[in-house]
Design an enzyme around this catalytic site. Structure first.
Site, PDB file in Angstrom:
ATOM      1  N   ILE A 154      51.639  -3.354  43.491  1.00 27.01           N
ATOM      2  CA  ILE A 154      50.271  -3.108  43.954  1.00 27.01           C
ATOM      3  C   ILE A 154      50.252  -3.019  45.475  1.00 27.01           C
ATOM      4  O   ILE A 154      49.375  -2.426  46.056  1.00 27.01           O
ATOM      5  CB  ILE A 154      49.275  -4.180  43.465  1.00 27.01           C
ATOM      6  CG1 ILE A 154      49.599  -5.564  44.021  1.00 27.01           C
ATOM      7  CG2 ILE A 154      49.179  -4.215  41.961  1.00 27.01           C
ATOM      8  CD1 ILE A 154      48.437  -6.548  43.897  1.00 27.01           C
ATOM      9  N   ASP A 155      51.268  -3.628  46.146  1.00 26.23           N
ATOM     10  CA  ASP A 155      51.268  -3.685  47.612  1.00 26.23           C
ATOM     11  C   ASP A 155      51.575  -2.342  48.283  1.00 26.23           C
ATOM     12  O   ASP A 155      51.302  -2.164  49.473  1.00 26.23           O
ATOM     13  CB  ASP A 155      52.300  -4.713  48.094  1.00 26.23           C
ATOM     14  CG  ASP A 155      51.917  -6.137  47.738  1.00 26.23           C
ATOM     15  OD1 ASP A 155      50.803  -6.333  47.212  1.00 26.23           O
ATOM     16  OD2 ASP A 155      52.721  -7.046  47.980  1.00 26.23           O
ATOM     17  N   GLY A 204      62.261  -6.621  46.051  1.00 24.09           N
ATOM     18  CA  GLY A 204      63.307  -7.553  45.621  1.00 24.09           C
ATOM     19  C   GLY A 204      64.135  -6.964  44.486  1.00 24.09           C
ATOM     20  O   GLY A 204      65.368  -7.013  44.484  1.00 24.09           O
TER      21      GLY A 204
HETATM   22  O1  F6P Z   1      54.065  -8.135  45.181  1.00 26.16           O
HETATM   23  C1  F6P Z   1      52.860  -8.120  44.529  1.00 26.16           C
HETATM   24  C2  F6P Z   1      52.104  -9.404  44.746  1.00 26.16           C
HETATM   25  O2  F6P Z   1      50.962  -9.345  43.938  1.00 26.16           O
HETATM   26  C3  F6P Z   1      51.735  -9.702  46.188  1.00 26.16           C
HETATM   27  O3  F6P Z   1      50.635  -8.994  46.650  1.00 26.16           O
HETATM   28  C4  F6P Z   1      51.514 -11.191  46.135  1.00 26.16           C
HETATM   29  O4  F6P Z   1      51.676 -11.756  47.389  1.00 26.16           O
HETATM   30  C5  F6P Z   1      52.566 -11.640  45.195  1.00 26.16           C
HETATM   31  O5  F6P Z   1      52.849 -10.542  44.361  1.00 26.16           O
HETATM   32  C6  F6P Z   1      52.208 -12.833  44.355  1.00 26.16           C
HETATM   33  O6  F6P Z   1      53.309 -13.173  43.583  1.00 26.16           O
HETATM   34  P1  F6P Z   1      53.398 -14.219  42.397  1.00 26.16           P
HETATM   35  O7  F6P Z   1      53.177 -13.455  41.125  1.00 26.16           O
HETATM   36  O8  F6P Z   1      54.793 -14.734  42.453  1.00 26.16           O
HETATM   37  O9  F6P Z   1      52.383 -15.268  42.630  1.00 26.16           O
END
Ligand code: F6P
Length: 346
Positions: free
Chosen positions: A140-141, A118
């Site tokens: 982390i993904d 994003g």
């Molecule tokens: O993009 C990293 C991540 O940790 C994803 O693995 C997870 O789905 C998402 O962010 C969770 O996001 P948030 O911090 O908005 O709950």
């Protein structure tokens, strides 16, 4: 030393979900910019919100000391997407216009955006609006297209693997099926790596559609072979036909209903994103950071720093936007795990 870079003023922001290694990257950019190129460094607060609200602070070389091993981000972060809310105006000015105005008022010559998909998309759009932008990929993904690796991933895999290791002993004591849900909305990289490293018997990732029947059949077969317990590793983004918020709860209930084998679930959650970065992430974030300062000195703008075959390269932000790096079904790791009898639910 590139003399013309002397006096350049660069802004750094971290946006999107945090991850281990962000401070190492901030330090890498900032120290190289100040010490090698005589640049000034400004830390922008809370991602793109800081640019919209003009919240920032000057960063000296001293401010950047002692943060290499710190988790999170000293700058703060947010999920503000200025182009998504373009219709909404703050003080009658659109958010991208405000950002451009504040970039100029802050006297910036370049903006460094550290983030995932994003953030890098927004960075590309700001570059199109005429700002000098450089992107640094983190998540982390590990699903940013155009780079072999993002920092944060190695730390998350280490944490997830330790969690799986700990499930083995309790699973064995109780002769249970232990299901663990790991992060990864679109991409199953964490589940794949931690699943293999932790000896997961079943690994379910978003890229490989699963059948509940196949999983149940496999687990019953293991039990019939006198294997006392099984470990099931799932990514959070796999299909969730249930009403439960977490797919782990749904699947754990279904496995019990279908097999009669006692099953428990664990949702590891944000622990995967917290704490100090692993040595590998510290090194990668530092490489990205220093290379970014070099790119700025060369006025190599509109690009993202990336790793390809262990070499640092620069990739146009335009090419990165809107794409995801997913696990392919014939990924060598998937094929090797299949040879060891791992079930992917297909
Ligand atoms: O993009 C990293 C991540 O940790 C994803 O693995 C997870 O789905 C998402 O962010 C969770 O996001 P948030 O911090 O908005 O709950």
């Amino acid at each position: 030393m590139a003399k013309k870079s002397q006096g350049m003023r660069i802004g750094i922001l971290t946006a999107g979900g945090d991850c281990p290694g962000l401070n190492a990257a901030i330090r890498g950019v900032g120290k190289t910019a100040i010490m090698n190129y005589g640049m000034q460094v400004v830390g922008i607060s809370d991602g793109f919100s800081g640019l919209i609200n003009k919240e920032y602070q000057e960063l000296s070389e001293k401010d950047l000391s002692g943060i290499l091993t710190l988790g999170g981000t000293i700058l703060g972060t947010s999920r503000e997407k200025p182009f998504k809310s373009k219709g909404k105006k703050k003080n009658d000015i659109s958010k991208p216009d405000l950002i451009r105005e504040h970039y100029e008022q802050m006297g910036l010559d370049c903006l460094v955006c550290i983030g995932g998909n994003g953030t890098l998309k927004t960075a590309g759009l700001l570059a199109k609006e005429g700002l000098n932008v450089v992107g640094i990929p983190k998540t982390i993904d590990n699903d940013v297209w155009g780079t072999d690796l993002t920092f944060g991933f190695d730390s998350a895999v280490n944490i997830a693997t330790e969690a799986i290791d700990r499930l083995h002993s309790t699973a064995n004591s109780h002769k249970r099926i232990m299901l663990i849900e790991l992060m990864g909305h679109n991409a199953g990289w964490i589940a794949l790596y931690a699943g293999i490293a932790g000896g997961g018997d079943v690994i379910i990732i978003p890229e490989i559609p699963y059948s509940e029947e196949k999983i149940a059949e496999y687990l019953v077969q293991r039990s019939e072979q006198q294997k006392p317990y099984s470990i099931v590793v799932v990514a959070e983004g796999i299909k969730n036909p249930g009403k439960e918020r977490s797919v782990a709860h749904y699947l754990s209930n279904r496995i019990y209903e279908m097999t009669g084998l006692e099953t428990r679930e664990t949702v590891l959650g944000y622990i995967q994103r917290g704490g100090s970065p692993s040595p590998m992430d510290r090194v990668l974030a530092t490489r990205y950071g220093t290379a970014t300062a070099d790119m700025i000195a060369k006025r190599d703008f509109g690009n993202m720093v990336a790793l390809r075959n262990d070499k640092i390269v620069s990739v146009p932000l335009d090419e990165v936007a809107g794409k995801l790096k997913l696990v392919e079904t014939d990924n060598p790791l998937v094929l090797q795990a299949l040879k060891l009898g791992t079930c992917f639910g297909n």
